[in-house]
Design an enzyme around this catalytic site. Structure first.
Site, short mmCIF file in Angstrom:
data_model
loop_
_atom_site.label_atom_id
_atom_site.label_comp_id
_atom_site.label_asym_id
_atom_site.label_seq_id
_atom_site.Cartn_x
_atom_site.Cartn_y
_atom_site.Cartn_z
CG ASP A 293 -2.22 0.79 0.89
OD1 ASP A 293 -2.18 1.65 -0.02
OD2 ASP A 293 -3.26 0.60 1.55
C1 NOJ Z 1 -4.05 3.80 0.09
C2 NOJ Z 1 -5.22 2.87 0.17
O1 NOJ Z 1 -5.21 2.15 1.38
C3 NOJ Z 1 -5.29 1.90 -0.99
O2 NOJ Z 1 -6.45 1.14 -0.90
C4 NOJ Z 1 -5.22 2.65 -2.28
O3 NOJ Z 1 -5.38 1.79 -3.36
C5 NOJ Z 1 -3.88 3.38 -2.33
N1 NOJ Z 1 -3.80 4.31 -1.23
C6 NOJ Z 1 -3.68 4.12 -3.64
O4 NOJ Z 1 -4.44 5.25 -3.69
#
Ligand code: NOJ
Length: 762
Positions: A293
């Site tokens: 993430d």
């Molecule tokens: C953080 C989020 O937790 C995740 O789900 C997302 O895809 C990414 N950022 C990218 O924006």
């Protein structure tokens, strides 16, 4: 290798990739073919280039996490062939420009992947995932994902970070809006439908994009629903409740996985060898790739399990993470880590192989600009057809929670209506959070919907009632909600009194739920409660329309307001759909994918809890498992949803009352539409395993079927139960069916239950 030979070899491999892919019999040789190409390409790559494939940067067009790194530096890295993927770069123009940097400058000309959070639509907004799950219509969910993919693909995107299949049982956690709710089975089948929609029959299709199962694992279990918090979960619960949707998606061939920010029992998911390598890749045999993430590799040092970013990169890669999102730790330290023997080059080769395979599957080696077609971008986004689907999805996601004295549908005799509330003419909130490229304020508001759909002779008066959100309507800005100025309530009350009927549109702003939007209180924020009570007192003939991204504490309203419609954040066409339900042009058929509690303090709150040693028999019994101040039972239970017609459930018939390995039994029930309108009903199958080697939930959803019945019509619904249906992760740490008595329930919600006993024998 002699340097003059290298360019020739590269050319040969790339040409071979193109020619062969076009002519070959895909189904027969595809995977092996990809492997040969990938292996040959990896042999040509320097260690720096390999590491580069594992790096993903945000383009900075959208900031979906804390501040990004220097964009200039990133550009140079792309030109040097040191970036495998970008996120948040959208539109043909921008994707083409970014891809060109890699293709025209880098030595090996390896195309980049372009990822984006296409969560419930690209520009055409469909209902929030939680809302859409309320339709219990898997075909619909597949179709909306397909259209979302088509729009995203037309704008250069070839990878979505969806579906999120985190079991979400704590409504304080803002990301509950991005899930299919509290149930494991529902999340599994919805996740699979979404994956089929995004990925289509083949990733090589120009309208298909890669999907991503996230967040692996147990992110929805963060303590007190507080975002990015730690997770404590026992092994049985992890396997029985949290992991099944992920396993199903891995087996069904989802292209990618994303790990999680959260720390489970002391090990942040990004650092978890057990989850990523042992379980996902080894035990489940998953051969797709895992992306971290946003910045979660570097965050290992903030968690305190890595000394610095170099250590973080080492831990994450060795744990099995393949690509670092918005992470410079890989770019800066991985090469050195390999040279120092702290990360094996074979692990790097494995990660790169997974990443390149996806690029081959998507057809990016054949044409790096495959998703960059201006014509498609012009014709395939926000079309009339897509908006029609958004309208259909919005209709089907609405849940009729309460309808005392048949207040709804609004009678033709009603000649004057007051539409009151801060969400009544809000054109922004229905778009929800995670709205990708939706144009702000582009949704049809309820006021607009009603104006268009109501007969012209009806006197419709609108008033917002209170100023609600004062500022901060954005992905990462704090919302400022008005809690003091109640000056508008008086005027709203006057209007409520003057009309025969009131429609009260209240709930949550789009940015009250979503990432980083945890709350301790899931009741009405700001001055809404004051408004609700004042309006109801002025005119009890009130219908409440709720717009929200999470189940809320609406206990006072549930007791007092005669009719309540759950209208979530329904997307681009919200207002038309809600108006059609209120006016009876569409008979609501949604069912809750989450329980509504009596109070915030009951969270996490879900139907499939354990019995405990002291189950609550009567509300408020002391020395039993309950809170002393509220009853245990939900205000509106999981699976609940009314219709403008009524359904009668017959008795359950079992083909036999016991079965053994290899056998199955069939449970049948007759459902009759006893009302005077055509209607749809979601018939739900639950089971309870009475005695197990570990404690078992009081109920578990196992199957469902949505049926449509004409007035007076009867249909028979049947469900098959076999060993697989009753297996669980037992005390032996295996998926097994244990012998003994079980109960089977077929019902219209997790509350109104008819049951029959049956036995599994070994
Ligand atoms: C953080 C989020 O937790 C995740 O789900 C997302 O895809 C990414 N950022 C990218 O924006």
């Amino acid at each position: 290798m002699k340097s003059f030979l290298l360019p020739l070899l590269i050319m040969a491999i790339l040409i071979m990739s193109c020619g062969q892919s076009r002519d070959q019999n895909r189904s027969r040789t595809k995977n092996n073919d990809f492997k040969i190409k990938v292996d040959s390409l990896i042999k040509l790559m320097t260690l720096e280039e390999k590491v580069g494939q594992m790096v993903q940067y945000s383009g900075g067009w959208d900031l979906t996490g804390p501040k990004s790194d220097n964009n200039k530096l990133k550009k140079q890295q792309i030109e040097d062939g040191l970036v495998g993927s970008m996120l948040n770069v959208t539109s043909v123009e921008q994707v083409r420009a970014a891809q060109k940097l890699a293709i025209e400058n880098s030595r090996l000309k390896i195309p980049m992947l372009f990822g984006y959070d296409v969560i419930h639509g690209y520009k055409t907004m469909f209902p929030l995932p939680l809302a859409e799950a309320a339709s219990w219509d898997l075909d619909l969910m597949e179709r909306t994902a397909k259209v979302s993919a088509k729009e995203a693909a037309a704008a250069g995107v070839n990878w979505t970070f969806a579906p999120m299949v985190d079991i979400s049982r704590d409504a304080r956690w803002g990301r509950i809006m991005e899930s299919a709710g509290e149930d494991t089975y529902l999340n599994t089948v919805v996740g699979l439908a979404k994956m089929r929609g995004y990925q289509g029959d083949s990733l090589s299709d120009v309208n298909s994009i890669a999907a991503c199962a996230k967040h692996f694992a147990a992110y929805g279990y963060v303590k007190s629903g507080k975002e990015y918090n730690t997770v404590s979960i026992g092994e049985h619960e992890l396997h029985n409740v949290v992991l099944p949707p992920f396993k199903a998606l891995a087996e069904a061939g989802i292209a990618t996985f994303m790990n999680s920010f959260s720390d489970m029992d002391g090990i942040p998911a990004t650092a978890s060898y057990r989850l990523q390598t042992e379980l996902l890749k080894d035990e489940w045999g998953y051969n797709g790739m895992i992306v971290s993430d946003w910045g979660s590799v570097e965050e290992l040092s903030t968690h305190g399990v890595a000394e610095d970013f170099a250590d973080a990169a080492k831990i994450a890669v060795n744990a099995g993470n393949d690509m670092g999102m918005e992470s410079s730790a890989y770019a800066k330290h991985l090469v050195q880590l390999v040279e120092d023997g702290k990360v094996k080059e074979s692990r790097i080769n494995d990660a790169v192989s997974r990443i390149l395979t996806l690029k081959y599957k998507l057809g990016l080696f054949e044409d790096p600009y495959k998703y960059c077609n201006e014509e498609r971008e012009k014709n395939n986004i926000y079309t009339k057809e897509h908006l029609e689907l958004a309208y259909e999805a919005a209709l089907k996601s609405i849940v009729l929670l309460k309808n005392e004295n048949k207040v709804l549908p609004i009678s033709k005799d009603v000649k004057s209506i007051a539409l009151i509330g801060p969400l009544a003419n809000d054109k922004n909130s229905p778009l929800g959070n995670w709205r990708a490229r939706a144009e702000n304020n582009s949704a049809v508001s309820l006021y607009e919907g009603l104006k268009e759909k109501l007969p012209k002779n009806i006197d419709l008066k609108y008033h917002e009632g209170v100023d609600y959100v004062i500022s901060g309507e954005n992905f990462a800005t704090p919302l400022k909600i008005n809690t003091t100025d109640d000056s508008k309530i008086k005027e709203a009350v006057k209007i409520a009194k003057s009309q025969e009927l009131v429609i009260l549109a209240v709930g949550e702003n789009a940015f009250q739920s979503g990432e980083g939007r945890s709350q301790t209180d899931i009741g009405f924020a700001g001055l809404q409660t004051r408004l609700i009570k004042a309006v109801y007192e002025a005119n009890p003939n009130t219908i409440m329309v709720l717009m929200n991204g999470r189940p809320m504490d609406i206990s006072w309203s549930a007791k007092n307001i005669p009719a309540i419609v759950e209208a979530w954040h329904l997307g681009s066409q919200a207002g038309y759909a809600i108006a059609d339900v209120l006016l009876g042009k569409y008979n609501p058929s949604g069912k809750l994918p989450v329980s509504f509690p009596q109070s915030s303090g009951q969270e996490p709150f879900f139907y499939n809890h354990k019995n405990t040693g002291r189950p609550d028999v009567n509300p408020y019994d002391v020395i039993h498992s309950q809170h002393n101040d509220v009853p245990n039972e939900a205000v509106f239970p999981f699976g609940h949803g009314l219709s403008y017609t009524t359904f009668e459930y017959g008795d359950i018939q079992l083909s036999q009352n016991s079965f053994t390995k290899g056998e199955s039994i069939t449970a049948e029930i007759q459902i009759t539409n006893t009302g005077d309108r055509v209607g749809e009903e979601v018939v739900q199958l639950y089971i309870r395993d009475l005695v197990g080697s570990i404690t078992r939930p009081v109920l578990e959803l196992k199957d469902f079927e949505k049926i449509k019945l004409q007035p007076g019509e009867t249909k028979t619904v049947s469900f098959e139960i076999n060993e697989e249906t009753i297996k669980f992760y037992t005390i032996n740490k295996k998926w097994e069916a244990e012998p003994g008595e079980l109960k089977l329930f077929i019902a219209s919600s997790s509350k109104s239950l008819k049951s029959k006993s049956f036995y599994f024998k070994t």
